[in-house]
Design a protein around this motif. Sequence first.
Motif, PDB file in Angstrom:
ATOM      1  N   ASP A 183       0.726  -1.128  -0.082  1.00  0.00           N
ATOM      2  CA  ASP A 183       0.088  -0.196  -0.042  1.00  0.00           C
ATOM      3  C   ASP A 183       0.809   1.363   0.178  1.00  0.00           C
ATOM      4  N   GLN A 184       2.047   1.390   1.008  1.00  0.00           N
ATOM      5  CA  GLN A 184       2.810   2.510   0.861  1.00  0.00           C
ATOM      6  C   GLN A 184       3.619   2.704  -0.429  1.00  0.00           C
ATOM      7  N   ALA A 185       4.091   1.443  -1.133  1.00  0.00           N
ATOM      8  CA  ALA A 185       4.771   1.598  -2.325  1.00  0.00           C
ATOM      9  C   ALA A 185       3.962   1.990  -3.407  1.00  0.00           C
ATOM     10  N   THR A 186       2.633   1.799  -3.585  1.00  0.00           N
ATOM     11  CA  THR A 186       1.856   2.078  -4.649  1.00  0.00           C
ATOM     12  C   THR A 186       0.780   3.484  -4.412  1.00  0.00           C
ATOM     13  N   GLN A 187       1.253   4.025  -3.397  1.00  0.00           N
ATOM     14  CA  GLN A 187       0.630   5.345  -3.185  1.00  0.00           C
ATOM     15  C   GLN A 187       0.764   6.495  -4.248  1.00  0.00           C
ATOM     16  N   TYR A 188      -0.127   7.163  -4.420  1.00  0.00           N
ATOM     17  CA  TYR A 188      -0.189   8.099  -5.768  1.00  0.00           C
ATOM     18  C   TYR A 188      -0.669   9.486  -5.206  1.00  0.00           C
ATOM     19  N   THR A 189      -0.468  10.489  -6.305  1.00  0.00           N
ATOM     20  CA  THR A 189      -1.028  11.829  -5.868  1.00  0.00           C
ATOM     21  C   THR A 189      -1.929  12.265  -7.019  1.00  0.00           C
ATOM     22  N   ILE A 190      -2.393  13.719  -6.865  1.00  0.00           N
ATOM     23  CA  ILE A 190      -3.598  14.114  -7.595  1.00  0.00           C
ATOM     24  C   ILE A 190      -2.808  14.398  -9.139  1.00  0.00           C
ATOM     25  N   ASP A 191      -1.510  14.620  -9.103  1.00  0.00           N
ATOM     26  CA  ASP A 191      -0.726  14.678 -10.476  1.00  0.00           C
ATOM     27  C   ASP A 191      -0.702  13.309 -11.209  1.00  0.00           C
ATOM     28  N   ASP A 192      -0.538  12.441 -10.299  1.00  0.00           N
ATOM     29  CA  ASP A 192      -0.690  11.001 -10.812  1.00  0.00           C
ATOM     30  C   ASP A 192      -2.043  10.905 -11.680  1.00  0.00           C
ATOM     31  N   ASP A 193      -3.013  11.064 -10.767  1.00  0.00           N
ATOM     32  CA  ASP A 193      -4.443  10.903 -11.455  1.00  0.00           C
ATOM     33  C   ASP A 193      -4.702  11.858 -12.631  1.00  0.00           C
ATOM     34  N   LEU A 194      -4.234  13.195 -12.609  1.00  0.00           N
ATOM     35  CA  LEU A 194      -4.271  13.944 -13.756  1.00  0.00           C
ATOM     36  C   LEU A 194      -3.647  13.378 -15.134  1.00  0.00           C
ATOM     37  N   ARG A 195      -2.133  12.923 -14.843  1.00  0.00           N
ATOM     38  CA  ARG A 195      -1.471  12.375 -15.762  1.00  0.00           C
ATOM     39  C   ARG A 195      -2.315  11.292 -16.490  1.00  0.00           C
ATOM     40  N   ALA A 196      -2.973  10.261 -15.523  1.00  0.00           N
ATOM     41  CA  ALA A 196      -3.596   9.183 -16.307  1.00  0.00           C
ATOM     42  C   ALA A 196      -4.790   9.670 -17.317  1.00  0.00           C
ATOM     43  N   LEU A 197      -5.206  10.770 -16.905  1.00  0.00           N
ATOM     44  CA  LEU A 197      -6.590  11.128 -17.452  1.00  0.00           C
ATOM     45  C   LEU A 197      -6.107  11.860 -18.889  1.00  0.00           C
ATOM     46  N   THR A 198      -4.642  12.288 -19.213  1.00  0.00           N
ATOM     47  CA  THR A 198      -4.455  13.061 -20.138  1.00  0.00           C
ATOM     48  C   THR A 198      -3.440  12.358 -21.009  1.00  0.00           C
ATOM     49  N   GLU A 199      -2.690  11.365 -20.482  1.00  0.00           N
ATOM     50  CA  GLU A 199      -1.696  10.725 -21.185  1.00  0.00           C
ATOM     51  C   GLU A 199      -2.267   9.864 -22.156  1.00  0.00           C
ATOM     52  N   ARG A 200      -1.467   9.727 -23.508  1.00  0.00           N
ATOM     53  CA  ARG A 200      -1.888   8.561 -24.500  1.00  0.00           C
ATOM     54  C   ARG A 200      -0.992   7.747 -24.711  1.00  0.00           C
ATOM     55  N   PHE A 201      -1.276   6.437 -24.586  1.00  0.00           N
ATOM     56  CA  PHE A 201      -0.237   5.416 -24.834  1.00  0.00           C
ATOM     57  C   PHE A 201      -0.272   4.992 -26.406  1.00  0.00           C
ATOM     58  N   GLU A 202       1.026   4.778 -26.443  1.00  0.00           N
ATOM     59  CA  GLU A 202       1.180   4.449 -28.161  1.00  0.00           C
ATOM     60  C   GLU A 202       2.003   3.016 -28.173  1.00  0.00           C
ATOM     61  N   GLY A 203       2.117   2.513 -29.069  1.00  0.00           N
ATOM     62  CA  GLY A 203       2.675   1.276 -29.304  1.00  0.00           C
ATOM     63  C   GLY A 203       1.912   0.634 -30.506  1.00  0.00           C
ATOM     64  N   ALA A 204       2.693  -0.337 -31.421  1.00  0.00           N
ATOM     65  CA  ALA A 204       2.063  -1.280 -32.217  1.00  0.00           C
ATOM     66  C   ALA A 204       1.063  -1.974 -31.955  1.00  0.00           C
ATOM     67  N   GLY A 205       1.025  -2.818 -30.639  1.00  0.00           N
ATOM     68  CA  GLY A 205      -0.288  -3.437 -30.339  1.00  0.00           C
ATOM     69  C   GLY A 205      -1.338  -2.462 -29.974  1.00  0.00           C
ATOM     70  N   LEU A 206      -1.201  -1.441 -29.280  1.00  0.00           N
ATOM     71  CA  LEU A 206      -2.291  -0.577 -29.043  1.00  0.00           C
ATOM     72  C   LEU A 206      -2.728   0.189 -30.377  1.00  0.00           C
ATOM     73  N   THR A 207      -2.030   0.585 -31.235  1.00  0.00           N
ATOM     74  CA  THR A 207      -2.496   1.108 -32.447  1.00  0.00           C
ATOM     75  C   THR A 207      -3.423  -0.020 -33.216  1.00  0.00           C
ATOM     76  N   GLU A 208      -2.974  -1.454 -33.173  1.00  0.00           N
ATOM     77  CA  GLU A 208      -3.675  -2.181 -33.823  1.00  0.00           C
ATOM     78  C   GLU A 208      -5.066  -2.532 -33.225  1.00  0.00           C
TER      79      GLU A 208
END
Length: 303
Positions: free
Chosen positions: A234-259
């Motif tokens: 639980d301690q090692a996987t703590q996250y912040t509001i910035d992590d939440d915002l980044r998860a909402l805005t970041e776009r993952f790329e890659g051959a598998g996801l593109t397909e």
Amino acid sequence: MDALSSPDARGLVIAAGIVGGVLLLAVIVLLILWLRAARLLRRQRDDRSESEWDRIDRELELAEHAGRFRIIRELQDVAVQAVSRLVAQAEGIRYAAASDPEAATRSAGTLETLARDALADLRRAQSVVREGESAAMPQPSLHSARDLFRVMRDAGLDVTFTETGERFELRPGAELAVFRILQGSLENALRHGGTGTAVAVGFAWTDEGLQVSVDDDGIRSAARRAGLSPDEVDQATQYTIDDDLRALTERFEGAGLTEMRERSALFGGILNAHTVPGVGFSVSAVFPSLRFHNGVHGVDLGR
């Protein structure tokens, strides 16, 4: 006389310089060897990963063929029984015809029905055989999903599956698209989350659409594999509001996801993939009108 200018001192300095140079050279050689060994190890690991995906694909193909052979065997058993009844009925008609032609005529109708049933079973078996012969590249369907789950569990994932709504028949292309999205998501969960990763797969059916969700706990799984206690995880996987915002805005790329995105778009769907901070990764494919979509347009051909 300066101590450093004496022959013995100069000799010591020169000897120290030589030893230092040798040590430096040894360090450089060891560093080069280490880098080469690390590169070789990484290449071997990548080769093992590719071999693992090949193994998974081969197991899926074997499962497909095993299911096809099982269907053929069952249809053949039914057809053999039907032909046996045909023989017995024909013998009965032959004997009855000598003494009671009307009874023989009535029995002929039953004989015809049995013959048609046997012919239908044989044609079904023939169709399954032809499908197997024509499947140079096996085309799995949603019926193959349970085989996929079994293979991924054997590979190290903890897969659970839930389904809501009333399932309806999909066109073969749509079934294949959904299956490949599901397969790619599970392979990504295993590749990035590692063994022991828990994955929740969900199918939510509507009157005309389908939502496929694949949620894993790869981040927490990595912490568990490190030997941490539940509190430490639980301690090692703590996250912040910035992590939440980044998860909402970041776009993952890659051959598998593109397909996967392209397969979704082909049938009017939208695929979203994002990190769940402190937990893992989530993939969701939403198909609003999959029931009547043929991969070209979504016109309701049933109306």
